[in-house]
Scaffold this active site. Structure first.
Site, PDB file in Angstrom:
ATOM      1  N   GLU A  91       0.985  -1.315  -0.019  1.00  0.00           N
ATOM      2  CA  GLU A  91      -0.069   0.064   0.072  1.00  0.00           C
ATOM      3  C   GLU A  91       0.762   1.269   0.186  1.00  0.00           C
ATOM      4  OE1 GLU A  91      -2.641  -0.615   3.354  1.00  0.00           O
ATOM      5  OE2 GLU A  91      -3.388  -2.445   2.424  1.00  0.00           O
ATOM      6  N   GLU A 108      -4.688  -9.164  -0.378  1.00  0.00           N
ATOM      7  CA  GLU A 108      -5.132  -8.705   1.024  1.00  0.00           C
ATOM      8  C   GLU A 108      -6.495  -8.238   1.158  1.00  0.00           C
ATOM      9  OE1 GLU A 108      -1.776  -6.683   3.505  1.00  0.00           O
ATOM     10  OE2 GLU A 108      -3.624  -6.046   4.156  1.00  0.00           O
TER      11      GLU A 108
END
Ligand SMILES: *[C@@H]1O[C@H](CO)[C@@H](O)[C@H](O)[C@H]1NC(C)=O
Ligand SMILES: *[C@@H]1O[C@H](CO)[C@@H](O)[C@H](O)[C@H]1NC(C)=O
Ligand SMILES: *[C@@H]1O[C@H](CO)[C@@H](O)[C@H](O)[C@H]1NC(C)=O
Ligand SMILES: *[C@@H]1O[C@H](CO)[C@@H](O)[C@H](O)[C@H]1NC(C)=O
Length: 479
Positions: A209, A311
């Site tokens: 991220e 994820e």
């Protein structure tokens, strides 16, 4: 992982409400399913020595757990988190820990200082991170066959502020002169794993991220902002360092962006040479119901790469929003694997099994666990994901066993009478089929029945409100 608490079920008109017919078409498929998984990181850092935990995650046996008989999830993918933390000093330099990061989220890294790249030298400590490594072994012993190496932060000494939770303002934190060192770190761990752990990583992911501005020095986990320019350089270095160590078969995956839309933005920012170097696109599911999944698929398909949902997580312990998003991922983005973040978690509803990771204890099995089982125990690696008219069903065909598996979610407030149109198949023997159902509100968890019948390539099934079922039909021929 990016904390958004989600407690509303979004009911899109197309998947809620009335009875309907869903046609399953085996003549159109989205390729072979690669599997289901979990990231290790925090939970394995605490629970990594527990065999019962490994049995629950990585076998399909019935496991005795808390005086209950719990069906194992049979996950075949894990993501091993290579750490960025170490307690040593380098001269006057040492790691700066965020005041908010708990101990169990500080993953110990192997490379202690910049003196030497040689993994046999004193600059490296291969004894750290014992528990997470133990769980890798237990997972592999139980049949896990795809292991990804991923990083939340480079080693602290590669960072401007020496803080593996992020920069003060959430900006770039990896020192420009350490782009290559970071690649050397990841590649060296991957090579060491082959030589000493009997682990061959399928892929290596350097970023987590990383275009997000939320990784700050006050953060409560490891994180590092790495923008597109820096990512591109690290990707090229990483490919090179893996090749130098003979790991040509190990994919470089990227970029584990927080949402589908940020993944699109990152992919579009990469020049062709970088895209060609990325072996697989990993994306996180924290955009939930939002995001142009079909657009990401179209973009990535042009470059002929697979996509993984690498994820996903949220705080709804029923597992129904998880199923809804998972279905959307398969329907629109055609992901070939689906990986939950922390299957054991302290945060309310996040864990499939509740765990107090500060204390090291495990607790209640949530409905979410059984919702996962509805998929992971039946749609197995190597099966073909075949076309389903509607996103509330995922259908998979097992070519060697001639078995059709359909997992259907009813997210609505009324029961639904669903007709499965199987007319596109060749031969299907009339008769009873197996079904498992989970209805979180009624505490019905993965309950078996064989009351449904297929007749003349048609199957009717009534699905309780807010429930999920898995239908398994044997002796199904495509031609
Ligand atoms: C399991 O059962 C035993 C014997 O009935 C009991 O002593 C124990 O507290 C139970 N454990 C849990 C976790 O429920
Ligand atoms: C290494 O791992 C493979 C695959 O998981 C396994 O089959 C093999 O037995 C292992 N070898 C050793 C020496 O442990
Ligand atoms: C692996 O990559 C290296 C470096 O690019 C190259 O020299 C070597 O031939 C490659 N090996 C294989 C088996 O492709
Ligand atoms: C479900 O729909 C089918 C087809 O319309 C019908 O034959 C069947 O009786 C219905 N079942 C229930 C329980 O309503």
């Amino acid at each position: 992982m990016f904390h958004i608490i989600l407690n509303v079920l979004i009911c899109l008109p197309i998947i809620c409400g009335a009875d309907y017919t869903n046609r399953i078409n085996p003549h159109k498929n989205w390729g072979e399913w690669e599997g289901w998984g979990t990231s290790l990181a925090w939970w394995a850092n605490v629970l990594g020595d527990r065999d019962d935990v490994a049995d629950l995650m990585f076998t399909t046996k019935l496991i005795q757990y808390n005086n209950q008989s719990v069906p194992g999830l049979g996950l075949n993918i894990i993501r091993y988190n290579v750490g960025g933390c170490s307690a040593n000093s380098i001269g006057a330099d040492h790691m700066i820990a965020s005041p908010k990061i708990p101990k169990f989220k500080q993953i110990e890294g192997f490379w202690l200082n910049w003196d030497s790249d040689d993994p046999q030298s004193k600059s490296w400590d291969w004894s750290v991170d014992k528990k997470q490594r133990l769980m890798v072994q237990k997972a592999q012993d139980r049949g896990v066959d795809q292991i990804e190496l991923f990083s939340n932060s480079p080693m602290w000494w590669m960072l401007y502020d020496h803080n593996p939770s992020g920069a003060p303002n959430g900006g770039e934190n990896l020192q420009t002169w350490n782009y290559q060192k970071f690649a050397v770190y990841l590649a060296t761990v991957a090579k060491y794993a082959v030589d000493h752990w009997n682990v061959t990583f399928r892929s290596v992911e350097a970023f987590n991220e990383a275009s997000s501005m939320s990784w700050t020095s006050e953060g409560n986990q490891e994180g590092c902002h790495i923008g597109s320019e820096a990512q591109q350089k690290v990707i090229m270095y990483l490919r090179d360092e893996l090749n130098k160590r003979g790991l040509n078969e190990t994919l470089v995956s990227a970029s584990d962006e927080v949402t589908v839309d940020s993944a699109i933005k990152m992919w579009e920012s990469f020049p062709q040479s970088v895209r060609a170097t990325v072996g697989r696109v990993n994306v996180h599911g924290y955009g939930y119901f939002y995001g142009k999944r079909d657009k990401l698929y179209d973009l990535v398909r042009k470059d002929n790469k697979p996509i993984w949902t690498s994820e996903y997580g949220e705080g709804d312990g029923t597992g129904l929003p998880m199923a809804q998003n998972l279905n959307l991922d398969l329907f629109w983005m055609h992901t070939t694997a689906w990986v939950y973040w922390q299957t054991f978690d302290s945060s309310q509803g996040w864990g499939m099994i509740h765990a107090d990771l500060e204390k090291g204890s495990t607790g209640v099995v949530a409905a979410k666990y059984y919702v996962m089982a509805q998929y992971s125990r039946h749609i197995r690696k190597g099966m073909l994901i075949v076309e389903s008219d509607r996103s509330d069903s995922v259908a998979a065909y097992d070519q060697s066993n001639r078995r059709l598996v359909i997992v259907t979610l009813n997210i609505g407030d009324d029961s639904q009478n669903i007709t499965y149109d199987l007319s596109q198949f060749g031969r299907i023997t009339d008769g009873s089929v197996s079904r498992w159902t989970t209805t979180p509100d009624d505490k019905q968890h993965y309950v078996f029945d064989n009351k449904l019948n297929v007749k003349a390539k048609t199957l009717n099934a009534v699905l309780n409100k807010k429930s999920i079922h898995t239908i398994v039909i044997e002796n199904v021929f495509i031609q």
